[in-house]
Design an enzyme around this catalytic site. Structure first.
Site, PDB file in Angstrom:
ATOM      1  N   SER A  65       0.819  -1.208   0.000  1.00  0.00           N
ATOM      2  CA  SER A  65       0.000   0.000   0.000  1.00  0.00           C
ATOM      3  C   SER A  65       0.858   1.265   0.000  1.00  0.00           C
ATOM      4  CB  SER A  65      -0.906   0.025   1.229  1.00  0.00           C
ATOM      5  OG  SER A  65      -1.718  -1.127   1.251  1.00  0.00           O
TER       6      SER A  65
HETATM    7  N1  SAH Z   1      -0.672  -4.445   3.861  1.00  0.00           N
HETATM    8  C1  SAH Z   1      -0.148  -5.094   2.701  1.00  0.00           C
HETATM    9  C2  SAH Z   1      -1.198  -5.085   1.627  1.00  0.00           C
HETATM   10  C3  SAH Z   1      -1.026  -6.162   0.651  1.00  0.00           C
HETATM   11  S1  SAH Z   1      -2.281  -6.238  -0.594  1.00  0.00           S
HETATM   12  C4  SAH Z   1       1.093  -4.369   2.236  1.00  0.00           C
HETATM   13  O1  SAH Z   1       1.141  -3.147   2.347  1.00  0.00           O
HETATM   14  O2  SAH Z   1       2.010  -5.018   1.733  1.00  0.00           O
HETATM   15  C5  SAH Z   1      -3.485  -7.249   0.171  1.00  0.00           C
HETATM   16  C6  SAH Z   1      -3.093  -8.658   0.487  1.00  0.00           C
HETATM   17  O3  SAH Z   1      -4.272  -9.337   0.925  1.00  0.00           O
HETATM   18  C7  SAH Z   1      -2.554  -9.466  -0.681  1.00  0.00           C
HETATM   19  O4  SAH Z   1      -1.285  -9.969  -0.350  1.00  0.00           O
HETATM   20  C8  SAH Z   1      -3.572 -10.581  -0.864  1.00  0.00           C
HETATM   21  O5  SAH Z   1      -2.999 -11.823  -1.250  1.00  0.00           O
HETATM   22  C9  SAH Z   1      -4.170 -10.681   0.523  1.00  0.00           C
HETATM   23  N2  SAH Z   1      -5.494 -11.293   0.572  1.00  0.00           N
HETATM   24  C10 SAH Z   1      -6.536 -11.145  -0.277  1.00  0.00           C
HETATM   25  N3  SAH Z   1      -7.579 -11.883   0.121  1.00  0.00           N
HETATM   26  C11 SAH Z   1      -7.186 -12.524   1.265  1.00  0.00           C
HETATM   27  C12 SAH Z   1      -7.821 -13.426   2.160  1.00  0.00           C
HETATM   28  N4  SAH Z   1      -9.081 -13.836   1.978  1.00  0.00           N
HETATM   29  N5  SAH Z   1      -7.123 -13.854   3.222  1.00  0.00           N
HETATM   30  C13 SAH Z   1      -5.847 -13.474   3.445  1.00  0.00           C
HETATM   31  N6  SAH Z   1      -5.195 -12.623   2.633  1.00  0.00           N
HETATM   32  C14 SAH Z   1      -5.853 -12.143   1.560  1.00  0.00           C
END
Ligand code: SAH
Length: 215
Positions: A65
């Protein structure tokens, strides 16, 4: 790759210009973001962009993000050093590290194993010992996760408001979650439990990758 000193200067500049110059005034959030080396959480080829004002690709179709969004989501949760937090969507682990810097304990769930393992490795190298990593469908966590926490942070967009997660929250718990369809304008909601009631407010518009609800 540049020196740690080089990245530290970029990081202080990022916090001054993108975080403190906007509406982030929680000193714990500011200190955490001055400390956590964001360039270690992005692919090597993007190290030099790690402190720019944007989300970046981290592989597997996912993103780290924008720094300001990490700061804002953390600030609205009003976290203290006594709090425990459940994060859905570990991704790069950057938000996880910011939370671990501020809170007593972080539980973080990611559905893509390679991302979770990479995040675990970085947090271990940075000596965080207050994080529990899980590879699972976090959308089901309200059913599967048996503990109560003081805060829930969802870092992927839920299509509908995931009110079931309020069950994971302690009596004065807070939850922040983006709601809406991927590729459309989404809304970041904050829920706060206050004297047995749940207050809901809109924080801002946002754009997150989807929360995928498959086991
Ligand atoms: N806070 C993180 C955001 C990553 S993007 C950062 O700044 O790096 C969001 C993440 O949520 C992705 O890695 C995706 O694989 C994960 N995600 C999506 N659906 C999910 C679920 N049902 N359970 C766990 N993770 C999930």
């Amino acid at each position: 790759m540049h020196s740690d000193q080089y990245y530290q200067e970029l990081r202080m500049k990022m916090v001054a210009e993108q975080i403190a110059a906007r509406d982030i005034d929680d000193q714990e959030v500011i200190k955490a973001m001055q400390k956590v080396p964001r360039h270690k959480f992005v692919p090597l080829s993007l190290s030099d962009q790690a402190y720019t004002d944007q989300p970046l690709s981290i592989g597997s179709g996912q993103t780290i993000s924008q720094p300001y969004m990490v700061a804002l989501m953390t600030q609205v949760l009003q976290l203290t050093s006594a709090d425990s937090v459940l994060e859905i969507g570990t991704g790069s682990g950057y938000q996880t590290a910011v939370l671990a810097q501020i809170c007593a304990y972080v539980y973080t769930i990611e559905r893509i194993e390679t991302l979770s393992l990479a995040a675990q490795k970085i947090l271990q190298e940075l000596n965080y010992t207050n994080v529990d990593f899980m590879v699972a469908n976090g959308a089901r966590a309200w059913k599967d996760f048996k503990q109560q926490v003081d805060a829930v942070i969802v870092t992927a967009a839920a299509e509908n408001e995931p009110v079931e997660f309020l069950e994971c929250l302690s009596a004065r718990g807070r939850m922040v979650v983006p709601v809406g369809q991927a590729g459309h304008v989404q809304t970041l909601f904050l829920y706060q439990k206050v004297r047995g009631q749940v207050l809901k407010s809109e924080v801002c518009h946002c754009s997150f990758v989807p929360l995928i609800n498959e086991s």
